[in-house]
Design a protein around this motif. Structure first.
Motif, PDB file in Angstrom:
ATOM      1  N   GLY A  26      60.703 -26.330   1.285  1.00 53.95           N
ATOM      2  CA  GLY A  26      60.280 -25.928  -0.053  1.00 53.95           C
ATOM      3  C   GLY A  26      59.167 -24.909  -0.078  1.00 53.95           C
ATOM      4  N   ARG A  27      58.606 -24.569   1.056  1.00 54.09           N
ATOM      5  CA  ARG A  27      57.540 -23.568   1.110  1.00 54.09           C
ATOM      6  C   ARG A  27      58.146 -22.181   1.322  1.00 54.09           C
ATOM      7  N   TYR A  28      57.294 -21.163   1.208  1.00 59.68           N
ATOM      8  CA  TYR A  28      57.749 -19.778   1.244  1.00 59.68           C
ATOM      9  C   TYR A  28      57.095 -19.004   2.381  1.00 59.68           C
ATOM     10  N   GLN A  29      57.835 -18.047   2.912  1.00 54.26           N
ATOM     11  CA  GLN A  29      57.329 -17.088   3.878  1.00 54.26           C
ATOM     12  C   GLN A  29      57.934 -15.733   3.554  1.00 54.26           C
ATOM     13  N   TRP A  30      57.275 -14.667   4.016  1.00 49.75           N
ATOM     14  CA  TRP A  30      57.857 -13.346   3.830  1.00 49.75           C
ATOM     15  C   TRP A  30      58.307 -12.798   5.171  1.00 49.75           C
ATOM     16  N   GLN A  31      59.213 -11.843   5.099  1.00 45.69           N
ATOM     17  CA  GLN A  31      59.667 -11.069   6.245  1.00 45.69           C
ATOM     18  C   GLN A  31      59.614  -9.608   5.838  1.00 45.69           C
ATOM     19  N   LEU A  32      59.283  -8.753   6.778  1.00 44.19           N
ATOM     20  CA  LEU A  32      59.375  -7.315   6.549  1.00 44.19           C
ATOM     21  C   LEU A  32      60.485  -6.793   7.446  1.00 44.19           C
ATOM     22  N   LYS A  33      61.498  -6.186   6.804  1.00 38.50           N
ATOM     23  CA  LYS A  33      62.635  -5.658   7.543  1.00 38.50           C
ATOM     24  C   LYS A  33      62.596  -4.137   7.543  1.00 38.50           C
ATOM     25  N   ALA A  34      62.996  -3.577   8.668  1.00 39.96           N
ATOM     26  CA  ALA A  34      63.141  -2.123   8.789  1.00 39.96           C
ATOM     27  C   ALA A  34      64.391  -1.700   8.024  1.00 39.96           C
ATOM     28  N   PRO A  35      64.534  -0.414   7.743  1.00 39.99           N
ATOM     29  CA  PRO A  35      65.732   0.054   7.033  1.00 39.99           C
ATOM     30  C   PRO A  35      67.050  -0.320   7.728  1.00 39.99           C
ATOM     31  N   ASN A  36      67.011  -0.529   9.044  1.00 40.48           N
ATOM     32  CA  ASN A  36      68.230  -0.917   9.752  1.00 40.48           C
ATOM     33  C   ASN A  36      68.513  -2.420   9.650  1.00 40.48           C
ATOM     34  N   GLY A  37      67.653  -3.160   8.955  1.00 38.73           N
ATOM     35  CA  GLY A  37      67.853  -4.589   8.759  1.00 38.73           C
ATOM     36  C   GLY A  37      67.159  -5.482   9.766  1.00 38.73           C
ATOM     37  N   ARG A  38      66.569  -4.901  10.809  1.00 37.47           N
ATOM     38  CA  ARG A  38      65.875  -5.702  11.823  1.00 37.47           C
ATOM     39  C   ARG A  38      64.553  -6.234  11.283  1.00 37.47           C
ATOM     40  N   ILE A  39      64.271  -7.496  11.523  1.00 36.34           N
ATOM     41  CA  ILE A  39      63.011  -8.095  11.096  1.00 36.34           C
ATOM     42  C   ILE A  39      61.899  -7.572  11.993  1.00 36.34           C
ATOM     43  N   VAL A  40      60.892  -6.966  11.385  1.00 34.50           N
ATOM     44  CA  VAL A  40      59.777  -6.356  12.101  1.00 34.50           C
ATOM     45  C   VAL A  40      58.601  -7.313  12.192  1.00 34.50           C
ATOM     46  N   ALA A  41      58.337  -8.031  11.104  1.00 31.73           N
ATOM     47  CA  ALA A  41      57.176  -8.924  11.047  1.00 31.73           C
ATOM     48  C   ALA A  41      57.481 -10.081  10.104  1.00 31.73           C
ATOM     49  N   VAL A  42      56.736 -11.155  10.297  1.00 31.89           N
ATOM     50  CA  VAL A  42      56.864 -12.321   9.434  1.00 31.89           C
ATOM     51  C   VAL A  42      55.473 -12.816   9.070  1.00 31.89           C
ATOM     52  N   SER A  43      55.402 -13.555   7.975  1.00 33.06           N
ATOM     53  CA  SER A  43      54.110 -14.129   7.596  1.00 33.06           C
ATOM     54  C   SER A  43      53.781 -15.249   8.566  1.00 33.06           C
ATOM     55  N   ALA A  44      52.538 -15.304   8.980  1.00 37.31           N
ATOM     56  CA  ALA A  44      52.108 -16.394   9.850  1.00 37.31           C
ATOM     57  C   ALA A  44      51.901 -17.672   9.042  1.00 37.31           C
ATOM     58  N   PRO A  45      51.236 -17.586   7.883  1.00 37.63           N
ATOM     59  CA  PRO A  45      51.099 -18.808   7.087  1.00 37.63           C
ATOM     60  C   PRO A  45      52.340 -19.055   6.231  1.00 37.63           C
ATOM     61  N   VAL A  46      52.458 -20.272   5.755  1.00 36.92           N
ATOM     62  CA  VAL A  46      53.472 -20.593   4.752  1.00 36.92           C
ATOM     63  C   VAL A  46      52.741 -20.731   3.428  1.00 36.92           C
ATOM     64  N   PHE A  47      53.467 -20.520   2.348  1.00 36.14           N
ATOM     65  CA  PHE A  47      52.869 -20.507   1.021  1.00 36.14           C
ATOM     66  C   PHE A  47      53.529 -21.560   0.145  1.00 36.14           C
ATOM     67  N   GLU A  48      52.754 -22.111  -0.766  1.00 35.80           N
ATOM     68  CA  GLU A  48      53.261 -23.152  -1.664  1.00 35.80           C
ATOM     69  C   GLU A  48      54.176 -22.589  -2.749  1.00 35.80           C
ATOM     70  N   SER A  49      53.998 -21.308  -3.066  1.00 38.22           N
ATOM     71  CA  SER A  49      54.828 -20.702  -4.117  1.00 38.22           C
ATOM     72  C   SER A  49      55.194 -19.277  -3.719  1.00 38.22           C
ATOM     73  N   SER A  50      56.232 -18.762  -4.358  1.00 32.84           N
ATOM     74  CA  SER A  50      56.607 -17.379  -4.083  1.00 32.84           C
ATOM     75  C   SER A  50      55.536 -16.426  -4.609  1.00 32.84           C
ATOM     76  N   ASP A  51      54.819 -16.822  -5.660  1.00 31.03           N
ATOM     77  CA  ASP A  51      53.726 -15.983  -6.168  1.00 31.03           C
ATOM     78  C   ASP A  51      52.636 -15.796  -5.112  1.00 31.03           C
ATOM     79  N   GLU A  52      52.303 -16.877  -4.380  1.00 31.56           N
ATOM     80  CA  GLU A  52      51.308 -16.772  -3.310  1.00 31.56           C
ATOM     81  C   GLU A  52      51.796 -15.818  -2.225  1.00 31.56           C
ATOM     82  N   ALA A  53      53.076 -15.913  -1.879  1.00 30.62           N
ATOM     83  CA  ALA A  53      53.643 -15.022  -0.863  1.00 30.62           C
ATOM     84  C   ALA A  53      53.599 -13.574  -1.344  1.00 30.62           C
ATOM     85  N   HIS A  54      53.908 -13.338  -2.611  1.00 30.79           N
ATOM     86  CA  HIS A  54      53.848 -11.981  -3.172  1.00 30.79           C
ATOM     87  C   HIS A  54      52.419 -11.435  -3.128  1.00 30.79           C
ATOM     88  N   ARG A  55      51.444 -12.272  -3.449  1.00 27.11           N
ATOM     89  CA  ARG A  55      50.044 -11.819  -3.397  1.00 27.11           C
ATOM     90  C   ARG A  55      49.643 -11.459  -1.965  1.00 27.11           C
TER      91      ARG A  55
END
Length: 126
Positions: A26-55
């Motif tokens: 139920g928690r949220y994390q972000w990923q940053l993908k390159a234009p080719n679709g490969r995941i470049v980076a991920v959030s280290a922490p997890v967030f309680e809401s998608s709003d926290e992840a967006h911030r």
């Protein structure tokens, strides 16, 4: 949901940019993908809401030019990872994988920063 994709998924969604994902716990994390679709980076922490992840994404994007990485050897296995420490020393972002060479890991962090600087703000949350 991907940056600028209006909540769509599948073939109509953009392959690159930030995506906020909800885990099975139920928690949220972000990923940053390159234009080719490969995941470049991920959030280290997890967030309680998608709003926290967006911030968290907005803060990283705004501070992209001044980010530094801590490059460390992985504990189990062979390779190097980069981690962006936050203001309290806790990781904010990390590489999505380990790199065989230290120099390759450094270059991957530089590519992350360059990609981060090109990201547009995520759409406002309803």
């Amino acid at each position: 949901m991907g940056q600028g994709d209006g909540g769509r998924s599948g073939a109509s969604a953009r392959r690159g940019g930030f995506q906020i994902e909800r885990a099975t716990n139920g928690r949220y994390q972000w990923q940053l993908k390159a234009p080719n679709g490969r995941i470049v980076a991920v959030s280290a922490p997890v967030f309680e809401s998608s709003d926290e992840a967006h911030r968290a994404v907005a803060v990283l994007r705004d501070e992209a030019a001044g980010l530094t990485a801590r490059i460390t050897h992985v504990r189990a296995g062979i390779g190097w990872i980069w981690v962006v420490p936050g203001p309290r020393g806790l990781p904010e972002a990390r590489s999505s994988r380990a790199y065989e060479r230290y120099a390759t890991c450094q270059n991957a962090f530089r590519r992350f920063v360059a990609l981060l600087e090109r990201q547009l703000p995520l759409p406002d949350r309803p």
